[in-house]
Design a protein around this motif. Structure first.
Motif, PDB file in Angstrom:
ATOM      1  N   ALA A   1       0.834  -1.208   0.000  1.00  0.00           N
ATOM      2  CA  ALA A   1       0.000   0.000   0.000  1.00  0.00           C
ATOM      3  C   ALA A   1       0.866   1.253   0.000  1.00  0.00           C
ATOM      4  CB  ALA A   1      -0.915  -0.015   1.226  1.00  0.00           C
ATOM      5  N   GLY A   2       1.913   1.260   0.826  1.00  0.00           N
ATOM      6  CA  GLY A   2       2.784   2.426   0.886  1.00  0.00           C
ATOM      7  C   GLY A   2       3.521   2.690  -0.405  1.00  0.00           C
ATOM      8  N   VAL A   3       4.031   1.629  -1.033  1.00  0.00           N
ATOM      9  CA  VAL A   3       4.780   1.790  -2.285  1.00  0.00           C
ATOM     10  C   VAL A   3       3.882   2.309  -3.396  1.00  0.00           C
ATOM     11  CG1 VAL A   3       5.958   0.523  -4.119  1.00  0.00           C
ATOM     12  CG2 VAL A   3       6.570   0.109  -1.732  1.00  0.00           C
ATOM     13  N   ILE A   4       2.669   1.787  -3.472  1.00  0.00           N
ATOM     14  CA  ILE A   4       1.738   2.262  -4.502  1.00  0.00           C
ATOM     15  C   ILE A   4       1.489   3.763  -4.353  1.00  0.00           C
ATOM     16  CG2 ILE A   4      -0.661   2.151  -5.289  1.00  0.00           C
ATOM     17  CD1 ILE A   4      -0.592  -0.856  -4.671  1.00  0.00           C
ATOM     18  N   VAL A   5       1.241   4.187  -3.127  1.00  0.00           N
ATOM     19  CA  VAL A   5       0.971   5.610  -2.888  1.00  0.00           C
ATOM     20  C   VAL A   5       2.224   6.446  -3.143  1.00  0.00           C
ATOM     21  CG1 VAL A   5       0.408   7.304  -1.103  1.00  0.00           C
ATOM     22  CG2 VAL A   5      -0.910   5.194  -1.278  1.00  0.00           C
ATOM     23  N   GLY A   6       3.397   5.973  -2.657  1.00  0.00           N
ATOM     24  CA  GLY A   6       4.628   6.749  -2.794  1.00  0.00           C
ATOM     25  C   GLY A   6       5.083   6.901  -4.229  1.00  0.00           C
ATOM     26  N   VAL A   7       5.157   5.801  -4.955  1.00  0.00           N
ATOM     27  CA  VAL A   7       5.600   5.870  -6.347  1.00  0.00           C
ATOM     28  C   VAL A   7       4.569   6.609  -7.201  1.00  0.00           C
ATOM     29  CG1 VAL A   7       6.204   4.509  -8.390  1.00  0.00           C
ATOM     30  CG2 VAL A   7       7.016   3.798  -6.130  1.00  0.00           C
ATOM     31  N   GLY A   8       3.289   6.366  -6.910  1.00  0.00           N
ATOM     32  CA  GLY A   8       2.246   7.090  -7.642  1.00  0.00           C
ATOM     33  C   GLY A   8       2.352   8.592  -7.424  1.00  0.00           C
ATOM     34  N   GLY A   9       2.613   8.995  -6.184  1.00  0.00           N
ATOM     35  CA  GLY A   9       2.770  10.411  -5.892  1.00  0.00           C
ATOM     36  C   GLY A   9       3.987  11.012  -6.581  1.00  0.00           C
ATOM     37  N   ALA A  10       5.094  10.257  -6.619  1.00  0.00           N
ATOM     38  CA  ALA A  10       6.302  10.746  -7.298  1.00  0.00           C
ATOM     39  C   ALA A  10       6.057  10.915  -8.791  1.00  0.00           C
ATOM     40  CB  ALA A  10       7.467   9.793  -7.048  1.00  0.00           C
ATOM     41  N   LEU A  11       5.364   9.966  -9.395  1.00  0.00           N
ATOM     42  CA  LEU A  11       5.046  10.062 -10.821  1.00  0.00           C
ATOM     43  C   LEU A  11       4.130  11.259 -11.097  1.00  0.00           C
ATOM     44  CD1 LEU A  11       4.462   6.291 -11.662  1.00  0.00           C
ATOM     45  CD2 LEU A  11       6.283   7.749 -12.590  1.00  0.00           C
ATOM     46  N   ALA A  56       3.546  10.651   2.216  1.00  0.00           N
ATOM     47  CA  ALA A  56       2.325   9.862   2.033  1.00  0.00           C
ATOM     48  C   ALA A  56       2.622   8.370   2.088  1.00  0.00           C
ATOM     49  CB  ALA A  56       1.675  10.220   0.690  1.00  0.00           C
ATOM     50  N   MET A  57       3.780   7.962   1.571  1.00  0.00           N
ATOM     51  CA  MET A  57       4.142   6.549   1.585  1.00  0.00           C
ATOM     52  C   MET A  57       4.265   6.040   3.019  1.00  0.00           C
ATOM     53  SD  MET A  57       7.235   4.580  -0.422  1.00  0.00           S
ATOM     54  CE  MET A  57       8.568   5.459   0.388  1.00  0.00           C
ATOM     55  N   GLN A  58       4.900   6.802   3.885  1.00  0.00           N
ATOM     56  CA  GLN A  58       5.100   6.353   5.264  1.00  0.00           C
ATOM     57  C   GLN A  58       3.802   6.344   6.059  1.00  0.00           C
ATOM     58  OE1 GLN A  58       8.597   7.599   7.388  1.00  0.00           O
ATOM     59  NE2 GLN A  58       9.596   8.337   5.548  1.00  0.00           N
ATOM     60  N   ILE A  59       2.974   7.355   5.870  1.00  0.00           N
ATOM     61  CA  ILE A  59       1.713   7.389   6.599  1.00  0.00           C
ATOM     62  C   ILE A  59       0.784   6.270   6.140  1.00  0.00           C
ATOM     63  CG2 ILE A  59      -0.377   8.751   7.009  1.00  0.00           C
ATOM     64  CD1 ILE A  59       1.370  11.247   6.917  1.00  0.00           C
ATOM     65  N   THR A  60       0.754   6.009   4.847  1.00  0.00           N
ATOM     66  CA  THR A  60      -0.059   4.910   4.325  1.00  0.00           C
ATOM     67  C   THR A  60       0.405   3.577   4.890  1.00  0.00           C
ATOM     68  OG1 THR A  60      -0.467   6.126   2.271  1.00  0.00           O
ATOM     69  CG2 THR A  60      -0.841   3.747   2.225  1.00  0.00           C
ATOM     70  N   ASN A  61       1.707   3.375   4.961  1.00  0.00           N
ATOM     71  CA  ASN A  61       2.257   2.136   5.532  1.00  0.00           C
ATOM     72  C   ASN A  61       1.794   1.967   6.983  1.00  0.00           C
ATOM     73  OD1 ASN A  61       4.239   0.333   6.893  1.00  0.00           O
ATOM     74  ND2 ASN A  61       5.228   0.333   4.897  1.00  0.00           N
ATOM     75  N   GLY A  62       1.853   3.046   7.772  1.00  0.00           N
ATOM     76  CA  GLY A  62       1.429   2.962   9.168  1.00  0.00           C
ATOM     77  C   GLY A  62      -0.050   2.667   9.318  1.00  0.00           C
ATOM     78  N   LEU A  63      -0.883   3.289   8.486  1.00  0.00           N
ATOM     79  CA  LEU A  63      -2.323   3.069   8.560  1.00  0.00           C
ATOM     80  C   LEU A  63      -2.679   1.632   8.176  1.00  0.00           C
ATOM     81  CD1 LEU A  63      -5.189   4.132   8.956  1.00  0.00           C
ATOM     82  CD2 LEU A  63      -5.148   4.933   6.571  1.00  0.00           C
TER      83      LEU A  63
END
Length: 498
Positions: A170-180, A190-197
């Motif tokens: 979940a974190g990688v999808i959000v992080g890489v998507g945000g970078a793109l 966003a990647m770290q917060i998503t991972n924690g949630l």
């Protein structure tokens, strides 16, 4: 709330043989999960390094040490107390949960209030909103801590592996998507917060445990002493891990810090993935074997020998082939990382020894000794940092490698083997063949690295295979080394039959 301990709900069942089999299967399950995590983390790090700038990583590396310290204080060693105790009941476990939550809320508020001061310290205004946003990670961690500790205590390693992999996806999808999408450093937040949630949600689902009504029992407060001592040691580990980042960020800014951060993550994240199976099972298994000296000693030496055999060749390969590794994986613009990356490899060679000493201290209830001797060793590393900072990121990495190898690790192992089932003779018998195999493998790899053929991914894979072949061959030259390899092979064969 009840005060009756419920071992079937809160503890693994079985004798020492059953626990060893369960831990072995847990290690295999964890290794499979770590393999998936390694692919995801390594792939995302490479992708993000090509999508974002060093200053983006540097900004997160400025906030990271402050959040990491708060995360340690959020837990306050209470997870370790849950795992290590022979028995625990619903009242104690629920009280620890509410303690975690209370501390998490307080520290999150403190992080928000301190964010402007951190921005002034680093002379970087963007630190303020990033640190405020990252305070959410403290709340999420405090809510998930006891659920994860309970799963670890039960030795439900398959569930933990699924939680970690699922949260990382979940974190990688959000992080890489945000970078793109062009969100820059906010994609990392966003990647770290998503991972924690995601970790919190999955931990609640898999643990199937719910806390009692809010309240903190007096009977649970005595666990704070053990947990606080463990936290003290963990804070020392945090300090020696993150002080370099703080010094580099304050003295040189986000760019050089981003370079150091990439070197550190590229070296240590694969190492953490490789050592996680043993680290995950070590304390719960050894704590359950505390009354069986022979079983304790056998299990511990098997785990440590396996970790050293698994990690050392890979680290040696990364050190010797540092330049092609950086160029192939990160690109030419990251060439400044090479010397720092190589020296961090020297520090990585000793990391698992520090971690393995901690298994002994914690599982034997010797947290005070761990804090004392770990503190003295950490002081040497901190002094090294204060000297090394004059040579920039490379100097920090160099000082970490030298002070750890010459002061911290010898001191901790001298202390931890003074008593307990694992003696100095046991440690020396294990260390001698490993040390000689390391020297032989490193020398032969250095000779091979002179050839200009290693600047492609397939050839780096060949270099890795060569490193492991040389190390295993060198280890087999010694009787203790052959016994260690035979024991590892036996474990693999038994697991393959299950």
């Amino acid at each position: 709330m009840t005060d009756i301990a419920m071992p079937p709900e809160f503890s693994p069942e079985g004798d020492s043989s059953a626990l060893k089999r369960r831990s072995a299967m847990g290690a295999v399950i964890t290794m499979g999960g770590q393999g998936s995590k390694f692919v995801l983390q390594f792939g995302s790090q490479v992708a993000l390094a090509r999508l974002l700038l060093p200053t983006d990583f540097g900004l997160l590396a400025m906030v990271g040490p402050l959040v990491a310290a708060a995360l340690l204080m959020t837990d306050l060693g209470l997870s370790a107390a849950t795992i290590q105790r022979p028995t625990i009941n619903q009242t104690e476990l629920s009280s620890l949960f509410w303690l975690n939550v209370l501390i998490g809320f307080c520290l999150a508020g403190l992080a928000v209030a301190a964010a402007p001061l951190a921005a002034i310290f680093y002379a970087t205004p963007a630190v303020t909103p990033v640190m405020m946003a990252m305070s959410a990670a403290l709340l999420l961690s405090s809510l998930a801590a006891q659920h994860l500790a309970l799963l670890n205590r039960r030795m439900q390693f398959g569930a933990i592996a699924m939680i970690e992999v699922g949260a990382l996806v979940a974190g990688v999808i959000v992080g890489v998507g945000g970078a793109l999408a062009g969100f820059g450093y906010w994609s990392l937040v966003a990647m770290q917060i998503t991972n924690g949630l995601a970790t919190l949600i999955l931990a609640c689902v898999f643990s199937r445990w719910r806390p009692s009504r809010p309240g903190i029992s007096r009977d649970a407060l005595h666990l704070l002493r053990f947990g606080g001592t463990v936290t003290g040691y963990n804070l020392l580990g945090y300090l020696i891990t993150n002080l370099g980042n703080i010094l580099i960020g304050a003295r040189f800014g986000a760019g050089p810090l981003g370079i150091y951060d990439r070197a550190y993550k590229l070296m240590f994240q694969p190492l953490w993935q490789m050592t996680a199976p043993a680290a995950r099972v070590a304390v719960p298994l050894l704590s359950r074997l505390a009354a069986d000296d022979a079983g304790y000693r056998s299990a511990y030496l098997a785990m440590l020998g396996g970790v050293l055999t698994l990690t050392t060749p890979g680290i040696l390969c990364a050190i010797v082939f540092a330049k092609p590794v950086i160029v192939v994986l990160l690109g030419e613009r990251w060439l400044d990382v090479v010397p720092t990356f190589a020296w961090l490899g020297g520090a990585a060679l000793t990391l698992q020894l520090r971690q393995a000493a901690s298994w002994l201290f914690v599982s034997q209830g010797r947290a005070r000794e761990q804090l004392k001797w770990g503190g003295l060793g950490s002081a040497a590393i901190i002094i090294g940092y204060l000297i090394g900072i004059f040579w920039g990121p490379k100097g920090i990495a160099m000082s970490a490698a030298i002070s750890s190898a010459l002061v911290q690790i010898p001191m901790m192992w001298w202390a931890v083997t003074r008593s307990g089932p694992v003696t100095r003779a046991d440690a020396i018998q294990l260390a001698i063949p490993i040390a000689f195999a390391t020297a032989i493998t490193g020398g032969l790899l250095a000779l091979a690295a002179r050839e200009p053929i290693w600047s492609s991914l397939p050839m780096l894979a060949v270099a890795g295979i060569l490193a492991y072949a040389l190390f295993i061959g060198a280890l087999a030259l010694f009787p203790n080394g052959r016994a260690q390899l035979s024991k590892a092979g036996g474990i693999v064969r038994r697991l393959a039959k299950r």
